[in-house]
Design an enzyme around this catalytic site. Structure first.
Site, PDB file in Angstrom:
ATOM      1  N   LYS A   1      25.364  37.973  36.405  1.00 43.91           N
ATOM      2  CA  LYS A   1      26.476  38.837  36.797  1.00 43.91           C
ATOM      3  C   LYS A   1      26.857  39.707  35.603  1.00 43.91           C
ATOM      4  O   LYS A   1      27.224  39.201  34.537  1.00 43.91           O
ATOM      5  CB  LYS A   1      27.677  38.025  37.251  1.00 43.91           C
TER       6      LYS A   1
ATOM      7  N   GLY B   1      42.197  38.772  38.274  1.00 40.02           N
ATOM      8  CA  GLY B   1      43.279  37.822  38.065  1.00 40.02           C
ATOM      9  C   GLY B   1      44.628  38.243  38.605  1.00 40.02           C
ATOM     10  O   GLY B   1      45.611  37.532  38.408  1.00 40.02           O
TER      11      GLY B   1
ATOM     12  N   ALA C   1      37.033  40.047  42.375  1.00 39.98           N
ATOM     13  CA  ALA C   1      38.313  40.228  41.679  1.00 39.98           C
ATOM     14  C   ALA C   1      39.409  40.687  42.623  1.00 39.98           C
ATOM     15  O   ALA C   1      39.204  41.521  43.496  1.00 39.98           O
ATOM     16  CB  ALA C   1      38.195  41.220  40.516  1.00 39.98           C
ATOM     17  N   GLY C   2      40.584  40.096  42.414  1.00 41.39           N
ATOM     18  CA  GLY C   2      41.780  40.513  43.130  1.00 41.39           C
ATOM     19  C   GLY C   2      42.195  39.630  44.277  1.00 41.39           C
ATOM     20  O   GLY C   2      43.317  39.746  44.773  1.00 41.39           O
TER      21      GLY C   2
ATOM     22  N   ASN D   1      37.979  33.271  41.236  1.00 40.76           N
ATOM     23  CA  ASN D   1      38.224  32.195  40.288  1.00 40.76           C
ATOM     24  C   ASN D   1      39.713  31.849  40.235  1.00 40.76           C
ATOM     25  O   ASN D   1      40.140  30.764  40.630  1.00 40.76           O
ATOM     26  CB  ASN D   1      37.716  32.601  38.910  1.00 40.76           C
ATOM     27  N   THR D   2      40.528  32.808  39.783  1.00 40.90           N
ATOM     28  CA  THR D   2      41.953  32.544  39.570  1.00 40.90           C
ATOM     29  C   THR D   2      42.658  32.082  40.835  1.00 40.90           C
ATOM     30  O   THR D   2      43.538  31.207  40.780  1.00 40.90           O
ATOM     31  CB  THR D   2      42.643  33.805  39.024  1.00 40.90           C
TER      32      THR D   2
END
Length: 331
Positions: free
Chosen positions: A174, A235, A261-262, A283-284
């Protein structure tokens, strides 16, 4: 010029596709010719069911339109592929921000994910026996996807992935090259440069990018095996901010498209899948949930639900109300 169909051939339409076949053959002959058992299928000929007991006696005619069906278990196969590698889960998860490796591993299991992103960092030489991620998450069971998180130049990203390949032999990677620390938006000029170099070196880069269909196509042309437009800043948990451009990227891409993301909660993941994306990376949203294991399960179900909704095809949007109950016969 001689036609490909001789006087001993007829033209059929079989399951939507044109097909030549020998004249004088029966429906049963056709079924056997394509490798099926006549006793295990149902046949429709010109919109009429052909009873199984008569398949040996019904002769095919030029122009016949046939549908041949059978039973399959548990619904259709809905796996996806990237760079020739096949996966059943469309959820990819990261490895940062968890309280410990045990929680990270438990969340991974709950998510059902098969691909996990990993950052490349220096070994703690002062404590070489300290626990490592590979002690808890087996790289032989899961696909490790080394990433370039924290890299702000193409050179740094390329260097990082060369080290990752040396450490684990990974070529599916990635790539993200960030522009600045406040927004963590990608620097597309550096990202494109890194993509071209990595592809020439035999890497298979899945590339984090802005939600821009032109940029996504440029990355694909440069050798990206997947494009990964952001839904919102990394994040942030703000969800998919621009559904229109994500949809345009999906429509124009010839490689997998994954929102990266997001995502903040399960409904965000479902939206990404309803737009037609091949998958979602997060992830977050899981790691910072009050209960990461429960959230990982929710994300798994959301991705599955969103994908199913996309395949089902949503109803059209209308400007005004349209009653679901008939008005005719109203008392």
């Amino acid at each position: 010029m001689t036609s490909s169909l001789t006087t001993d051939s007829i033209s059929l339409t079989l399951n939507g596709d044109p097909r030549p076949f020998r004249a004088g053959a029966t429906v049963a002959d056709l079924v056997r010719d394509i490798g099926l058992d006549p006793a295990k299928v149902a046949v429709e000929r010109n919109l009429e069911i052909v009873p199984r007991s008569t398949l040996e006696n019904v002769h095919l005619a030029d122009g016949d339109v046939l549908e041949i069906v059978h039973f399959v278990g548990g619904g259709q196969d809905d796996s996806w592929s990237v760079a020739g590698r096949h996966f059943t889960s469309r959820l990819i998860v990261g490895t940062g921000k968890y309280k410990d490796f045990e929680q990270n591993a438990a969340a991974l299991v709950a998510s059902g994910a098969e691909i996990i992103t990993v950052a490349v960092r220096r070994v703690n030489v002062s404590d070489p026996k300290a626990p490592m991620l590979t002690d808890y998450i087996d790289p032989k069971k899961y696909t490790y996807l080394p990433n370039t998180a924290g890299c702000f130049t193409a050179d740094d990203a390329i260097r990082t992935l060369r080290l990752a390949r040396e450490a684990g032999g990974w070529d599916l990677v990635k790539l993200e090259v960030l522009g600045e620390a406040k927004t963590l938006y990608p620097d597309m000029r550096e990202t494109l440069k890194a993509t071209e170099i990595l592809a020439k070196e035999g890497f298979l880069p899945m590339v984090y990018c802005v939600d821009d269909p032109i940029a996504a196509k440029q990355l694909e042309d440069a050798g990206a095996v997947a494009v990964m437009p952001l839904g919102a800043p990394i994040g942030s948990g703000l969800g998919i901010q621009n559904r229109v451009t994500i949809r345009l990227i999906v429509e124009g891409a010839k490689v997998p498209v994954l929102v990266d993301a997001g995502v903040g909660t399960a409904s965000d993941a479902a939206v990404a899948m309803e737009l037609g994306c091949d998958g979602v990376l997060m992830n977050t949203a899981i790691a910072e949930a009050k209960d990461p294991i429960a959230m990982a399960t929710a994300m798994k179900l959301a991705v599955q639900s969103g994908r199913m909704a996309y395949l089902a095809g949503r109803m059209g949007r209308r400007m005004y109300a349209d009653p679901s109950s008939p008005l005719a016969g109203l008392i």
